[in-house]
Design a protein around this motif. Structure first.
Motif, short mmCIF file in Angstrom:
data_model
loop_
_atom_site.label_atom_id
_atom_site.label_comp_id
_atom_site.label_asym_id
_atom_site.label_seq_id
_atom_site.Cartn_x
_atom_site.Cartn_y
_atom_site.Cartn_z
N ASP A 39 0.78 -1.22 0.00
CA ASP A 39 0.00 0.00 0.00
C ASP A 39 0.82 1.28 0.00
O ASP A 39 0.29 2.37 0.14
CB ASP A 39 -0.97 0.04 1.20
N VAL A 84 -4.97 2.42 3.32
CA VAL A 84 -4.82 1.49 4.43
C VAL A 84 -5.26 2.11 5.75
O VAL A 84 -5.86 1.43 6.60
CB VAL A 84 -3.35 0.98 4.50
N TYR A 127 -5.25 -7.26 7.58
CA TYR A 127 -3.83 -7.48 7.84
C TYR A 127 -3.15 -8.08 6.61
O TYR A 127 -2.05 -7.67 6.21
CB TYR A 127 -3.68 -8.42 9.05
N GLU A 147 -2.06 -5.79 3.84
CA GLU A 147 -0.86 -5.02 4.08
C GLU A 147 0.42 -5.80 3.79
O GLU A 147 1.51 -5.24 3.83
CB GLU A 147 -0.83 -4.52 5.52
N ARG A 160 3.24 -2.33 9.17
CA ARG A 160 3.49 -0.90 9.09
C ARG A 160 4.85 -0.53 9.68
O ARG A 160 5.32 0.60 9.50
CB ARG A 160 2.38 -0.13 9.81
#
Length: 452
Positions: free
Chosen positions: A11, A168, A374, A377, A440
């Motif tokens: 993302d 996101v 999740y 990502e 992240r």
């Protein structure tokens, strides 16, 4: 042939110096309509929720099957068909979903198709003077499998559309808004319509229940058609056999360690599906609950979906999906224990409080969506269908293999033993969340994914 290659975190936007004019135009088109599309997707999910409450897997569907069949092993088939339908078709369709030029059209088509089995059931049930027919349970199970096959494609389409059109950091907000508003709308509809319909003698109300399901799914499909989505370039879809799709899913599992860790959690968590048809059986057989009590369980479960969607959505947006998954899995592990306690002599008037079991069951769809968020990502947008379909397949493996056997265990031994076994498996999944990475916080060098 697939290979593992280093890629930027999922993302993340393409660096300005490498972004082509076409990519920039596409990105700007998506950003321009993101607010509108968030509302459209939220309305789509809200409408699906209104229809879904009238076919709740832990209450309505097994109760209907008990009317036309009744054995525990037949109830045990429901989770198997549920996960079979939601796993194999998405696995096969992932490439077509990836290369679809306008992905929201698939979301529209699958939403409309979800209506067909329930409209058929409504017509069939209404036409029967004698409800106990030997051919009805097999027909119901076939339509049930067809419905969840289309539902699996619908969820794949929704996840892919969300991955393309919604940033996101806004996906938790989408889940929360759809969950809260959807719960309020669904509970209101259930209270004023499902409650009186379930009170009709001889299950006559299921004619209206199934008709309402179908109409809601039709409306959801029409809502999905209003998405604003820039078309992608046309790409020829390669022809692959089922074996090829399974191999590609295996390559995702083997080639991406971060995905594999999440998949282990998902497979342990989804063992709650073993017990889904049996919670309502426990309340009805051990506590003497009636069909009228089902409405309170359905309402409790759907209100909790809304509350948990909002709370876990906020956690996911602010702290990441990993923490949201961890909280949800540990809380879900308490569900069988609460059901056992409420059905035991230790709790006075357990029938009055049995709705608390369904409050915790409301975590199940929210946790599944959080795990899928999740998963989004872990890969860039072009790989979302493959990653989503592979995770969905991982969800399916335990119910496919063990669900019918658990249904037989309910018939053969004290129900407490299989219920406690599931609690232990889910709790183990909660412990394994401490091994999951937070996407992240991953560097570009640490992020790997399986390519084509």
């Amino acid at each position: 042939m697939s290979s593992t290659s280093t890629a930027p975190p999922a993302d993340s936007p393409a660096p300005a110096e490498t972004e082509t004019e076409a990519q920039r135009t596409r990105r700007e088109g998506i950003e321009e309509h993101e607010a509108r599309n968030l509302i459209v997707l939220a309305c789509h999910q809200i409408t699906l929720r209104i229809g879904w409450i009238f076919k709740t897997e832990s209450v309505i569907m097994p109760a209907f099957l008990d009317i036309i069949a009744g054995a525990g092993w037949i109830r045990g088939i429901l989770p198997t068909l549920n996960r079979l339908g939601q796993s194999v078709p998405p696995l096969i369709f992932a490439d077509r979903m990836r290369h679809a030029r306008v992905k929201s059209r698939v979301l529209m088509a699958t939403s409309l198709s979800m209506a067909v089995p329930f409209l058929m059931l409504s017509v069939i049930w209404n036409s029967l003077e004698v409800k106990q027919q030997p051919w009805l349970p097999p027909l119901f199970l076939v339509l049930y499998l067809i419905f969840f096959s289309v539902t699996g494609l619908n969820q794949l389409a929704y996840g892919t559309v969300q991955g393309k059109l919604i940033q996101v950091q806004h996906r938790g907000r989408l889940m929360g808004v759809a969950g809260v508003v959807g719960s309020i709308a669904a509970v209101t509809a259930a209270w004023f319509m499902l409650k009186p319909w379930l009170g009709l003698p001889n299950g006559e109300g299921f004619t209206y229940v199934f008709a309402f399901n179908g109409i809601a799914f039709l409306i959801a499909g029409l809502i999905a058609s209003t998405c604003r989505e820039p078309a992608d370039e046309h790409v020829e879809v390669p022809r692959r056999r089922l074996r090829d799709h399974v191999i590609r899913a295996w390559q995702v599992y083997r080639g991406d360690r971060t995905f594999r860790q999440a998949a282990h959690v998902a497979m342990l968590f989804i063992t709650i599906m073993f017990l889904f048809p049996h919670f309502q059986w426990l309340g009805r057989e051990k506590l003497g609950s009636s069909l009228q009590d089902l409405i309170y369980w359905v309402v409790a479960q759907n209100i909790s979906v809304g509350v948990f969607s909002s709370l876990l959505g906020m956690v996911a947006d602010r702290r990441g999906n990993r923490l949201a998954v961890r909280i949800a899995v540990f809380l879900t592990s308490l569900t069988p224990v609460v059901a056992i306690l409420l059905a035991s002599p230790l709790v006075e008037d357990g029938r009055r409080w049995f709705w608390l079991t369904f409050v915790l069951l409301g975590l199940v769809p929210v946790t599944m969506k959080t795990i899928l968020n999740y998963t989004l990502e872990l890969a860039d947008e072009t790989h979302h269908p493959r990653y989503l379909s592979t995770m969905t397949f991982c969800f399916a493996i335990p119910p496919l293999v063990f669900s019918a056997a658990f249904g037989s265990l309910i018939d053969l031994m004290p129900y407490q033993y299989p219920f406690l076994m599931v609690t232990g498996l889910i709790a183990l999944g909660g412990l394994l969340t401490f091994r999951m990475a937070e996407p992240r916080h991953m560097s570009a060098e640490a992020s790997t994914m399986v390519g084509d």
